[in-house]
Write a protein that holds these residues in place. Structure first.
Motif, short mmCIF file in Angstrom:
data_model
loop_
_atom_site.label_atom_id
_atom_site.label_comp_id
_atom_site.label_asym_id
_atom_site.label_seq_id
_atom_site.Cartn_x
_atom_site.Cartn_y
_atom_site.Cartn_z
N ALA A 149 2.25 33.63 37.09
CA ALA A 149 2.20 33.99 35.67
C ALA A 149 2.83 35.36 35.44
O ALA A 149 2.78 36.24 36.31
CB ALA A 149 0.75 34.02 35.20
N VAL A 199 -2.61 31.34 31.30
CA VAL A 199 -2.28 30.34 32.32
C VAL A 199 -3.57 29.79 32.92
O VAL A 199 -3.73 28.57 33.08
CB VAL A 199 -1.36 30.93 33.41
CG1 VAL A 199 -1.24 29.99 34.59
CG2 VAL A 199 0.01 31.25 32.82
N LEU A 220 5.16 31.70 32.58
CA LEU A 220 5.38 31.91 34.02
C LEU A 220 6.62 32.75 34.26
O LEU A 220 7.58 32.71 33.48
CB LEU A 220 5.52 30.57 34.75
CG LEU A 220 4.34 29.61 34.65
CD1 LEU A 220 4.64 28.33 35.44
CD2 LEU A 220 3.05 30.25 35.13
#
Length: 98
Positions: free
Chosen positions: A10, A18, A82
């Motif tokens: 992340a 996330v 990400l």
């Protein structure tokens, strides 16, 4: 048995989001036909990194999970959350013990 290991990294400001998405996927996967185990881990050496352990009865069950709308939506969302695309490792069982 069919195993999928997913490694996700992340962006530092997005790790909480996330984790939230991954927790929801655990709940969804728990009710899927063919799912044996679905677990999310956070790496001890990198709080922005996650490892998802997904064990399925067979490759078809894994494919069905990956094609499901919640997973497709999560993957779309991960594009901005990400720091790199998820790394996926698919494995077939060779031997196991309890």
């Amino acid at each position: 048995m069919h195993l999928l290991l997913a490694e996700l990294s992340a962006r530092p400001a997005c790790a909480g989001e996330v984790e939230e998405i991954l927790r929801k996927l655990v709940d969804i996967a728990g009710g899927e036909e063919g799912n044996v185990r679905y677990a999310v881990h956070r790496r001890k050496d990198d709080s922005n990194a996650f490892v998802v352990y997904e064990l399925y009865r067979d490759a078809a069950a894994c494919d069905a999970h990956l094609a499901s709308p919640p997973v497709r939506q999560a993957l779309e969302r991960f594009e901005t959350l990400l720091s790199a695309p998820p790394r996926l490792v698919f494995c077939d069982l060779v031997a196991a013990a309890r």
